[in-house]
Design a protein around this motif. Structure first.
Motif, short mmCIF file in Angstrom:
data_model
loop_
_atom_site.label_atom_id
_atom_site.label_comp_id
_atom_site.label_asym_id
_atom_site.label_seq_id
_atom_site.Cartn_x
_atom_site.Cartn_y
_atom_site.Cartn_z
N GLY A 90 -55.98 -13.99 22.35
CA GLY A 90 -57.33 -13.55 21.98
C GLY A 90 -57.31 -12.51 20.87
N TRP A 91 -58.47 -12.39 20.22
CA TRP A 91 -58.59 -11.45 19.10
C TRP A 91 -58.39 -10.01 19.54
CZ3 TRP A 91 -58.03 -12.38 14.25
CH2 TRP A 91 -58.39 -13.61 13.71
N GLY A 92 -58.86 -9.66 20.72
CA GLY A 92 -58.71 -8.27 21.19
C GLY A 92 -57.24 -7.88 21.30
N ARG A 93 -56.45 -8.73 21.94
CA ARG A 93 -55.01 -8.46 22.10
C ARG A 93 -54.33 -8.44 20.72
NH1 ARG A 93 -52.75 -5.93 25.36
NH2 ARG A 93 -53.89 -7.03 26.96
N TRP A 94 -54.68 -9.38 19.85
CA TRP A 94 -54.09 -9.44 18.52
C TRP A 94 -54.41 -8.18 17.72
CZ3 TRP A 94 -55.64 -9.35 13.44
CH2 TRP A 94 -54.74 -9.82 12.48
N LEU A 95 -55.67 -7.76 17.77
CA LEU A 95 -56.07 -6.56 17.02
C LEU A 95 -55.39 -5.31 17.55
CD1 LEU A 95 -59.88 -7.27 16.50
CD2 LEU A 95 -58.13 -7.11 14.70
N ARG A 96 -55.34 -5.14 18.87
CA ARG A 96 -54.68 -3.96 19.45
C ARG A 96 -53.20 -3.94 19.09
NH1 ARG A 96 -58.24 -5.10 23.50
NH2 ARG A 96 -56.76 -6.31 24.70
N THR A 97 -52.55 -5.07 19.27
CA THR A 97 -51.11 -5.15 18.98
C THR A 97 -50.86 -4.87 17.50
OG1 THR A 97 -50.82 -6.77 20.75
CG2 THR A 97 -49.07 -6.64 19.11
N TRP A 129 -44.63 -7.78 16.09
CA TRP A 129 -45.07 -8.94 16.87
C TRP A 129 -43.90 -9.56 17.61
CZ3 TRP A 129 -48.38 -11.64 12.55
CH2 TRP A 129 -49.63 -11.00 12.46
N LEU A 130 -42.75 -9.68 16.94
CA LEU A 130 -41.57 -10.28 17.57
C LEU A 130 -41.15 -9.48 18.81
CD1 LEU A 130 -39.24 -12.31 17.66
CD2 LEU A 130 -38.01 -10.84 16.03
N THR A 131 -41.05 -8.17 18.66
CA THR A 131 -40.65 -7.33 19.79
C THR A 131 -41.67 -7.41 20.90
OG1 THR A 131 -39.55 -5.86 18.23
CG2 THR A 131 -39.95 -5.00 20.44
N TYR A 132 -42.95 -7.35 20.55
CA TYR A 132 -44.01 -7.47 21.55
C TYR A 132 -43.87 -8.77 22.34
CZ TYR A 132 -48.61 -8.64 23.39
OH TYR A 132 -49.63 -9.03 24.21
N LEU A 133 -43.71 -9.87 21.64
CA LEU A 133 -43.62 -11.17 22.30
C LEU A 133 -42.35 -11.34 23.11
CD1 LEU A 133 -45.03 -13.36 19.39
CD2 LEU A 133 -46.15 -12.92 21.59
N MET A 134 -41.27 -10.70 22.68
CA MET A 134 -40.01 -10.84 23.41
C MET A 134 -40.00 -10.03 24.71
SD MET A 134 -36.93 -11.22 20.61
CE MET A 134 -36.70 -9.48 20.58
N VAL A 135 -40.73 -8.91 24.75
CA VAL A 135 -40.63 -8.05 25.94
C VAL A 135 -41.88 -8.05 26.83
CG1 VAL A 135 -38.94 -6.55 24.84
CG2 VAL A 135 -41.34 -5.92 24.77
N GLY A 137 -43.36 -10.23 28.59
CA GLY A 137 -43.21 -10.94 29.86
C GLY A 137 -42.53 -10.12 30.93
N PHE A 138 -41.65 -9.21 30.52
CA PHE A 138 -40.97 -8.37 31.48
C PHE A 138 -41.93 -7.34 32.09
CE2 PHE A 138 -37.62 -9.93 28.70
CZ PHE A 138 -36.81 -10.54 29.65
N TYR A 139 -42.93 -6.95 31.33
CA TYR A 139 -43.93 -6.01 31.84
C TYR A 139 -45.02 -6.73 32.63
CZ TYR A 139 -41.74 -2.46 28.98
OH TYR A 139 -40.83 -1.58 28.44
N SER A 140 -45.42 -7.91 32.17
CA SER A 140 -46.49 -8.64 32.85
C SER A 140 -45.97 -9.47 34.02
CB SER A 140 -47.22 -9.57 31.86
OG SER A 140 -46.35 -10.62 31.46
N ARG A 141 -44.67 -9.67 34.07
CA ARG A 141 -44.01 -10.49 35.08
C ARG A 141 -44.51 -11.94 35.04
NH1 ARG A 141 -41.06 -6.81 37.72
NH2 ARG A 141 -41.92 -4.78 38.15
N THR A 185 -46.84 -1.50 22.65
CA THR A 185 -47.98 -2.36 22.96
C THR A 185 -47.69 -3.22 24.17
OG1 THR A 185 -48.53 -2.42 20.61
CG2 THR A 185 -49.64 -4.00 22.01
N ALA A 186 -46.48 -3.76 24.26
CA ALA A 186 -46.11 -4.57 25.42
C ALA A 186 -46.16 -3.75 26.70
CB ALA A 186 -44.71 -5.16 25.22
N ARG A 187 -45.69 -2.51 26.63
CA ARG A 187 -45.73 -1.64 27.82
C ARG A 187 -47.16 -1.34 28.23
NH1 ARG A 187 -42.03 3.38 28.68
NH2 ARG A 187 -43.31 3.22 30.51
N SER A 188 -48.02 -1.10 27.25
CA SER A 188 -49.41 -0.75 27.57
C SER A 188 -50.19 -1.94 28.10
CB SER A 188 -50.12 -0.16 26.36
OG SER A 188 -50.34 -1.17 25.38
N ALA A 189 -49.69 -3.15 27.83
CA ALA A 189 -50.39 -4.37 28.28
C ALA A 189 -49.81 -4.89 29.58
CB ALA A 189 -50.29 -5.44 27.19
N ARG A 190 -49.06 -4.07 30.31
CA ARG A 190 -48.35 -4.57 31.49
C ARG A 190 -49.26 -5.14 32.55
NH1 ARG A 190 -45.17 0.54 33.42
NH2 ARG A 190 -45.92 1.49 31.53
#
Length: 195
Positions: A90-97, A129-135, A137-141, A185-190
């Protein structure tokens, strides 16, 4: 699926709309570089100059500009592919990231790049973006997000060497800052787990 999950699902974007949107952004990158080339690199001064107060706003302009077509070509495919995957949430996640990545990458360049240098290009965003996408899943499980991260690591993991100061002409500061922004960003989106 509970009622609370419905809004999150409705904000997600399909592959085709995400690809079209990122395609438009790639066209913008190419048009800007075309204008820059046609005007004798008149847009290059909008890059980030370390520790220059009048260059702080360039943190938002620099990712859209490149130091020639070769530089732009090297960023185009990963910018498009990774941007599409992030945008599918979604645009919200894309914009925040993207905002966090741009700010942290730009701050790293502004604070730590050598005096007199000029940094521009989308590679900090690509690393973020690469780092966000790679990690993420570990935060969101989320098994799907973990699998996506593993596949991206297999395809683009070699890029991560770019966070090390190995080449004087490449801004490891932008890459490392982008990667840190993606991690933050990945941590904050856990709490965000897609269906």
């Amino acid at each position: 699926m509970s009622q609370l999950d419905a809004p999150a699902r409705s904000r997600r974007m399909g592959l085709l709309p995400a690809a079209v949107a990122m395609g438009v952004l790639v066209v913008v990158l190419w048009v800007l570089e075309g204008v820059d080339q046609a005007t004798g690199n008149a847009l290059d001064p909008y890059g980030i100059e370390p520790r220059q107060l009048d260059s702080l706003d360039n943190v938002f302009y620099a990712p859209w500009l490149h130091g020639g077509y070769a530089h732009l070509v090297s960023n185009t495919v990963p910018f498009f592919v990774l941007g599409v995957i992030v945008l599918m949430d979604g645009w919200g996640r894309w914009l925040r990231t993207s905002l966090v990545v741009v700010l942290v990458s730009g701050a790293a360049v502004w604070l730590f790049s050598p005096p007199g240098s000029l940094t521009l290009g989308a590679s900090g965003v690509v690393f973020g973006w690469l780092t966000y996408l790679m990690v993420r899943g570990f935060y969101s499980r989320s098994p799907g997000q973990v699998a996506t991260g593993v596949v991206l690591f297999l395809f683009y993991g070699g890029l991560l060497w770019g966070v090390l100061p190995t080449d004087a002409g490449i801004s490891w500061q932008a890459h490392a800052g982008g990667a840190l922004g993606g991690l933050l960003t990945a941590r904050s989106a856990r709490g965000h787990r897609p269906d």
